[in-house]
Enzyme design. Structure first.
Site, PDB file in Angstrom:
ATOM      1  N   LYS A  44       0.848  -1.205   0.000  1.00 15.07           N
ATOM      2  CA  LYS A  44       0.000   0.000   0.000  1.00 15.07           C
ATOM      3  C   LYS A  44       0.876   1.244   0.000  1.00 15.07           C
ATOM      4  O   LYS A  44       1.881   1.322   0.710  1.00 15.07           O
ATOM      5  CB  LYS A  44      -0.884   0.008   1.257  1.00 15.07           C
ATOM      6  CG  LYS A  44      -1.610   1.321   1.501  1.00 15.07           C
ATOM      7  CD  LYS A  44      -2.631   1.647   0.418  1.00 15.07           C
ATOM      8  CE  LYS A  44      -3.222   3.060   0.606  1.00 15.07           C
ATOM      9  NZ  LYS A  44      -4.079   3.448  -0.549  1.00 15.07           N
ATOM     10  N   SER A  45       0.506   2.234  -0.828  1.00 12.94           N
ATOM     11  CA  SER A  45       1.255   3.497  -0.831  1.00 12.94           C
ATOM     12  C   SER A  45       1.395   3.991   0.598  1.00 12.94           C
ATOM     13  O   SER A  45       0.420   4.034   1.358  1.00 12.94           O
ATOM     14  CB  SER A  45       0.501   4.551  -1.652  1.00 12.94           C
ATOM     15  OG  SER A  45       0.472   4.192  -3.019  1.00 12.94           O
ATOM     16  N   MET A  70     -10.027   6.361  -0.351  1.00 12.99           N
ATOM     17  CA  MET A  70      -9.496   5.777   0.883  1.00 12.99           C
ATOM     18  C   MET A  70      -8.817   6.832   1.748  1.00 12.99           C
ATOM     19  O   MET A  70      -8.897   6.802   2.967  1.00 12.99           O
ATOM     20  CB  MET A  70      -8.521   4.649   0.569  1.00 12.99           C
ATOM     21  CG  MET A  70      -9.035   3.588  -0.394  1.00 12.99           C
ATOM     22  SD  MET A  70     -10.559   2.822   0.156  1.00 12.99           S
ATOM     23  CE  MET A  70      -9.922   1.766   1.451  1.00 12.99           C
ATOM     24  N   GLY A  71      -8.080   7.750   1.075  1.00  9.38           N
ATOM     25  CA  GLY A  71      -7.380   8.798   1.812  1.00  9.38           C
ATOM     26  C   GLY A  71      -6.027   8.363   2.345  1.00  9.38           C
ATOM     27  O   GLY A  71      -5.577   8.835   3.400  1.00  9.38           O
ATOM     28  N   ASN A 125       4.425   6.959  -6.090  1.00 13.93           N
ATOM     29  CA  ASN A 125       3.047   7.263  -6.460  1.00 13.93           C
ATOM     30  C   ASN A 125       2.849   8.766  -6.530  1.00 13.93           C
ATOM     31  O   ASN A 125       2.838   9.448  -5.512  1.00 13.93           O
ATOM     32  CB  ASN A 125       2.099   6.641  -5.426  1.00 13.93           C
ATOM     33  CG  ASN A 125       0.626   6.897  -5.766  1.00 13.93           C
ATOM     34  OD1 ASN A 125       0.316   7.509  -6.779  1.00 13.93           O
ATOM     35  ND2 ASN A 125      -0.251   6.426  -4.910  1.00 13.93           N
ATOM     36  N   CYS A 128      -2.161  10.053  -6.330  1.00 16.62           N
ATOM     37  CA  CYS A 128      -3.288   9.799  -5.425  1.00 16.62           C
ATOM     38  C   CYS A 128      -4.281  10.953  -5.561  1.00 16.62           C
ATOM     39  O   CYS A 128      -3.921  12.114  -5.337  1.00 16.62           O
ATOM     40  CB  CYS A 128      -2.826   9.694  -3.974  1.00 16.62           C
ATOM     41  SG  CYS A 128      -4.245   9.529  -2.852  1.00 16.62           S
ATOM     42  N   LYS A 162       4.068   5.818 -10.490  1.00 23.01           N
ATOM     43  CA  LYS A 162       2.645   5.485 -10.694  1.00 23.01           C
ATOM     44  C   LYS A 162       1.960   6.744 -11.168  1.00 23.01           C
ATOM     45  O   LYS A 162       1.951   7.767 -10.461  1.00 23.01           O
ATOM     46  CB  LYS A 162       2.044   4.990  -9.378  1.00 23.01           C
ATOM     47  CG  LYS A 162       0.543   4.658  -9.405  1.00 23.01           C
ATOM     48  CD  LYS A 162       0.245   3.435 -10.216  1.00 23.01           C
ATOM     49  CE  LYS A 162      -1.215   2.989 -10.088  1.00 23.01           C
ATOM     50  NZ  LYS A 162      -1.509   2.347  -8.766  1.00 23.01           N
ATOM     51  N   SER A 193      -6.288   5.326 -10.517  1.00 22.35           N
ATOM     52  CA  SER A 193      -7.732   5.472 -10.759  1.00 22.35           C
ATOM     53  C   SER A 193      -8.017   6.779 -11.503  1.00 22.35           C
ATOM     54  O   SER A 193      -7.250   7.744 -11.420  1.00 22.35           O
ATOM     55  CB  SER A 193      -8.478   5.460  -9.427  1.00 22.35           C
ATOM     56  OG  SER A 193      -7.934   6.441  -8.557  1.00 22.35           O
ATOM     57  N   GLY A 269      -6.534  -4.506  -9.759  1.00 20.15           N
ATOM     58  CA  GLY A 269      -7.041  -3.752  -8.611  1.00 20.15           C
ATOM     59  C   GLY A 269      -8.470  -4.118  -8.267  1.00 20.15           C
ATOM     60  O   GLY A 269      -8.730  -5.016  -7.457  1.00 20.15           O
TER      61      GLY A 269
HETATM   62  O1  LIG Z   1      -7.233   6.931  -1.542  1.00 24.07           O
HETATM   63  C1  LIG Z   1      -6.194   6.246  -1.656  1.00 24.07           C
HETATM   64  O2  LIG Z   1      -5.525   5.795  -0.677  1.00 24.07           O
HETATM   65  C2  LIG Z   1      -5.750   6.032  -3.053  1.00 24.07           C
HETATM   66  N1  LIG Z   1      -6.721   5.693  -3.938  1.00 24.07           N
HETATM   67  C3  LIG Z   1      -6.450   5.566  -5.294  1.00 24.07           C
HETATM   68  O3  LIG Z   1      -7.341   5.270  -6.096  1.00 24.07           O
HETATM   69  N2  LIG Z   1      -5.191   5.792  -5.723  1.00 24.07           N
HETATM   70  C4  LIG Z   1      -4.177   6.099  -4.901  1.00 24.07           C
HETATM   71  O4  LIG Z   1      -3.026   6.286  -5.352  1.00 24.07           O
HETATM   72  C5  LIG Z   1      -4.460   6.227  -3.493  1.00 24.07           C
HETATM   73 CL1  LIG Z   1      -3.161   6.614  -2.409  1.00 24.07          CL
END
Ligand SMILES: O=C(O)c1[nH]c(=O)[nH]c(=O)c1Cl
Length: 309
Positions: A44-45, A70-71, A125, A128, A162, A193, A269
């Site tokens: 996970k990032s 997700m944040g 990344n 986001c 990314k 995304s 994903g």
């Molecule tokens: O909301 C997220 O955690 C999130 N959600 C995404 O769709 N891409 C991302 O790079 C990240 Cl970091």
């Protein structure tokens, strides 16, 4: 086997892995990935400090894919770095998504000795879309160039970026020109995304997720053609770099399209989130049948061989 391929000198049993963010935040997630059939895996990032992320519901399945905000919930850089130190077995990517340039430089500097020691690979990344107040670096070319110059000045090992999806040929050209200036950028992962979509439920007349009034990143079937275009655009423009495909992969069919378009590895994903890690066995089996039906013996027989009219 027929699906065996190499990536930056690492042999993998197949080109498939998870997309960063899916099934890769906790030790339990990472164990499921490590014990799945995927050829490699990514964490996970992460940010320097652990993060709770946005309020739930922050992920929702949608008619043609998914939406998420997700944040950046994650256990913090030190956890994922330690996981890389202790991990044995399949090729491991570490996704890094700092809240600032300094944070990314710090994490890159700290990760370098672990990358050299263990062979894990950093995926930076820059895309986001879901942290309120944090614009996507990938859409700010001046800032992206500075990030990559600063990170590559402290991280003298191959790493990937990314990327968000781009939708304008001039943007493909401008982004590619930046990547081609930086030799350490060894691969580009296309795409993250599609930022800030809105999924609406007609019965309840309500959005699908809580954060940001329901605005979130789209994944799944919604994004396959955009993902393929980004894979192919950078495959054509960055001949000295590898491309990793991500977006809309549910089966061997879409994975084959990504590889035809130029992808060396293929990330899964939304479909992984919906089906679980057994998806990798299904896609591997399907892919072997597809290659045999087409008479291909290796991935390189068709990688990037998309025909135009
Ligand atoms: O909301 C997220 O955690 C999130 N959600 C995404 O769709 N891409 C991302 O790079 C990240 Cl970091």
């Amino acid at each position: 086997g027929a699906l065996t391929t190499t990536f930056l000198g690492h042999q993998v049993s197949n080109p498939f892995l998870n997309a960063a963010g899916v099934l890769c935040r906790t030790p339990e997630d990472l164990l499921q990935l490590a014990s799945s059939v995927s050829g490699s895996m990514i964490t996970k990032s992460c940010t320097v400090e652990p993060r709770e992320g946005n309020p739930e519901p922050r992920y929702a399945a949608a008619p043609y894919g998914s939406i998420n905000s997700m944040g950046l919930p994650n256990l913090g850089f030190e956890f994922y770095k330690q996981f890389a130190v202790e991990h044995r077995g399949k090729l491991l990517f570490i996704s890094v998504s700092g809240m600032s340039m300094d944070e990314n430089v710090k994490m890159a500097k700290d990760l370098l000795p672990v990358a050299k020691e263990t062979g894990c690979i950093m995926e930076l990344n820059l895309s986001c879309p879901n942290v309120p107040g944090k614009p996507q670096v990938g859409y700010d070319f001046t800032t992206m160039r500075e990030y990559l110059q600063r990170v590559s000045s402290v991280y003298d090992a191959p790493f990937g970026v990314k990327l968000p999806p781009y939708f304008d040929i001039a943007h493909f050209d401008q982004a590619a020109a930046i990547f081609n200036e930086i030799p350490q950028v060894a691969f580009l992962t296309c795409v993250n995304s599609l930022g800030n979509g809105l999924v609406i439920d007609v019965d309840t007349e309500t959005v699908a997720i809580k954060p940001k009034d329901g605005f979130g990143g789209l994944g799944g079937r919604y994004i396959l053609p955009t993902a393929l275009a980004n894979v192919n655009a950078f495959y054509r423009r960055c001949p000295t770099k590898l491309v990793v495909g991500c977006g809309g992969v549910y089966s061997a069919n879409e994975a084959f399209q990504h590889i035809l378009a130029g992808a060396s590895l293929v990330q899964v994903g939304t479909a992984l989130h919906e089906e679980g890690p057994q998806i990798f066995q299904r896609v591997v089996d399907e892919f072997a049948l597809l290659m045999r039906a087409k008479g291909y013996n290796t991935i390189d027989d068709f990688k990037g061989k998309l025909k135009t009219l």
